[in-house]
Structure formats: C-alpha cells, structure tokens
Design an enzyme around this catalytic site. Structure first.
Site, PDB file in Angstrom:
ATOM      1  CB  THR A  80      -0.677  -3.002   6.711  1.00  0.00           C
ATOM      2  OG1 THR A  80      -1.934  -2.395   6.364  1.00  0.00           O
ATOM      3  CG2 THR A  80      -0.813  -4.513   6.677  1.00  0.00           C
ATOM      4  N   PRO A 114       4.278  -4.433  15.659  1.00  0.00           N
ATOM      5  CG  PRO A 114       5.381  -2.373  15.893  1.00  0.00           C
ATOM      6  CD  PRO A 114       4.771  -3.294  14.873  1.00  0.00           C
ATOM      7  CG  ASP A 119       7.744   4.036   0.687  1.00  0.00           C
ATOM      8  OD1 ASP A 119       7.932   3.051  -0.048  1.00  0.00           O
ATOM      9  OD2 ASP A 119       7.484   3.929   1.902  1.00  0.00           O
ATOM     10  CG  HIS A 150      -2.921   2.485  -1.827  1.00  0.00           C
ATOM     11  ND1 HIS A 150      -2.903   2.466  -0.449  1.00  0.00           N
ATOM     12  CD2 HIS A 150      -4.058   1.847  -2.179  1.00  0.00           C
ATOM     13  CE1 HIS A 150      -3.977   1.829   0.004  1.00  0.00           C
ATOM     14  NE2 HIS A 150      -4.693   1.440  -1.031  1.00  0.00           N
ATOM     15  CB  CYS A 197      -1.118  14.459 -18.533  1.00  0.00           C
ATOM     16  SG  CYS A 197      -2.172  15.691 -19.315  1.00  0.00           S
ATOM     17  CD  GLN A 238      -2.297  -1.399   2.746  1.00  0.00           C
ATOM     18  OE1 GLN A 238      -3.317  -0.872   3.171  1.00  0.00           O
ATOM     19  NE2 GLN A 238      -1.557  -2.186   3.500  1.00  0.00           N
ATOM     20  CG  ASN A 239       4.227   1.186   2.251  1.00  0.00           C
ATOM     21  OD1 ASN A 239       3.178   1.377   2.853  1.00  0.00           O
ATOM     22  ND2 ASN A 239       5.213   0.482   2.745  1.00  0.00           N
ATOM     23  CB  ALA A 266       8.966  -4.440   9.289  1.00  0.00           C
TER      24      ALA A 266
END
Ligand code: OAD
Length: 256
Positions: free
Chosen positions: A195, A221, A108, A123, A131, A105-106, A238
């Site tokens: 996630t 965590p 980056d 995503h 455009c 889903q990142n 992770a």
C-alpha cells in the site's frame, strides 16, 4: 528465508498478535492493477484522473454510469483472479498467532478467498451491491451485471456498490473493529504490505504501534510515506516476502 534480517527474525520470536494492513500491491501478483505508480489505474494523464474522479461519491451522484464503468472494470479484473502466495501467507500467519486482524483497502475479496478469516474490508467489496431504498443486499453473479447501472432485485430502485467512494464515510462497524484491533489492543507486530499508505487511518495504526515499541514492518518494492516510520522497510514483493515472514512465524512453533 534469507530475505529477512536476523534482527527481525529475533523480534518475530516474541510476537503473539499481528495486525496486517494491505493495499492493491498485495493483489498485483494476482493480475490486479494497482491504483498509483507505473501501470496503475491512475497512471495516465487523462484517463487516470478521470478514473480517480469517477470513483468519488460526488461523481456517483452526478453521473452514476461513469462510476459503474470503472467498477465494472475493477470487477472484471477481480473476477478470475486467484489468491497469490502473498494472500496465502497472511492466512498462514493467522493460523499460528494468538490474535490476528487483517485490515485491507482492497475490494477484490482475495484475502477471504485465500482463507483469511478476521478480515476488515475497510473499502468494501466490489462484488456486493446494496439498495439504499429498501436495504436489500446481493452479490453479483457476473461482471456483466455492472456493465450498466444495476437495479435492486427486490424493489427495482437503483442500487449502489458496497464500496467506499472518495469523499464518503468509512463503514462504522468496520471502523469500530479497526479501532479495537489496532488502537485498543495494539498488536505486537503491525505489518504493512502493498500500500502507498496515503490515508490517515492506514498510517495511524503503524505510527501508534511504533510509538508503543511494537514491531513494525513494511513490505513494498518501492519506498512509501511510511517507509521512514517503520522498524523494517523490506524491499520486495508481497508474493516473495510475506511467505518468508509466514515461514519465520511458523518456525517458532516448530522450535518450541
Ligand atoms: P496504491 O496503488 O496507491 O499503492 C500500491 C502499492 O503497492 C505501491 O506502494 C506499490 O509500490 C506497491 N506494490 C506494487 N506491486 C507490489 C507487489 N508485488 N508487492 C507489494 N507491493 C507492491 O494502492 P493502495 O495503497 O491500496 O481507494 O491505495 C489505497 C486506496 O486508494 C485504494 O483502496 C483505492 C485508491 O484510490 C478507493 O477506491 C476508495
């Protein structure tokens, strides 16, 4: 090595195909903020709500400059970020199994930077622009390009981010890839990492794998909506646990 339960190690010995599903938590150790939870982008009674709203298709149409402001911030933090041991571990896992798909889903780009190849960026990627007037696509050369709403270099029209905003449809080709990799050929191991797993297309593959008796693991965590649905909910980061899982999968090759 001690992080993994012995039973899980035994189950991993049989795994030939892996479907990994990641979210913002996997990039947290690269200095990227998560969306939810303490310190996350939405963890602010006012700004957080504004940020979440700004990332919607509706806001983008009404006030694009607000959406670009948030995208600029997302890009600025991703720009200098480097893959961390969690990203690198997923690339190592891809190298030692017969079939591997990474659904992230990142936005980056850090999984590709880490060397993962079969990546579904469901995503999109905040560095890419497209455009809608002429179809031209480009990658930004610097975060400054998003400081004001960018335009198309080919036709001059306003461009949009190659990112899925709230309320928008997921990209159809990526959905088809996800369908094939997680629903038609259900992986032996479905590994969920970093996630909050709020979206049905993230929960679905995990629930299906579990129902089919495949191995399901969560790395986080904190508990999530899906913690009760997986075979192993591993509590930790992770950056610590994905290398342990990679090591366990690599060790099978060494042990024959
Ligand atoms: P969230 O911010 O909702 O969740 C991040 C998760 O990562 C939480 O469950 C944290 O406990 C966990 N986490 C934090 N640090 C971690 C670490 N070091 N190792 C492992 N886990 C850690 O992020 P996502 O689940 O990715 O969508 O959010 C999903 C989507 O919601 C995003 O793609 C974005 C957002 O709105 C759009 O913008 C369309």
């Amino acid at each position: 090595m001690d992080e993994l339960p012995r039973e899980l190690r035994r189950a991993l010995a049989e795994v030939r195909s892996v479907g990994a599903i990641t979210g913002a938590g996997v990039s947290h150790e690269s200095g990227i903020r998560t969306y939810r939870g303490k310190g996350g982008l939405y963890d602010d009674p006012r700004e957080g709500l504004e940020t979440e709203l700004a990332l919607s298709g509706r806001m983008f149409r009404a006030s694009p400059e607000r959406t670009w402001r948030v995208l600029h911030d997302l890009l600025a933090q991703a720009w200098d970020a480097r893959p961390n041991p969690g990203h690198l571990a997923l690339a190592r896992i891809e190298a030692v199994v017969e079939r591997f798909t990474l659904l992230t889903q990142n936005v980056d780009g850090l999984h590709l930077a880490a060397g993962s190849r079969n990546v579904i960026e469901i995503h999109g990627d905040v560095r890419r622009l497209r455009c809608e007037a002429c179809g031209a696509r480009r990658t930004v050369a610097s975060p400054d390009e998003l400081a004001a709403p960018p335009t198309c270099h080919a036709c001059g029209a306003a461009v949009r981010p190659d990112v899925v905003l709230f309320g928008e449809l997921l990209p159809p080709e990526e959905v088809a890839r996800m369908q094939r990799a997680f629903f038609e050929e259900v992986p032996d191991l479905v590994l969920l990492a970093g996630t909050s797993a709020l979206f049905p297309y993230i929960a679905g593959p995990v629930q299906l794998a579990k129902a089919m008796g495949k191995v399901t693991v969560e790395v986080n965590p904190e508990p999530t909506e899906l913690s009760g649905a997986v075979d192993w909910a591993l509590r930790g980061t992770a950056g610590a646990l994905l290398p342990a899982l990679a090591e366990a999968l690599e060790a099978r090759g060494r042990n024959g």
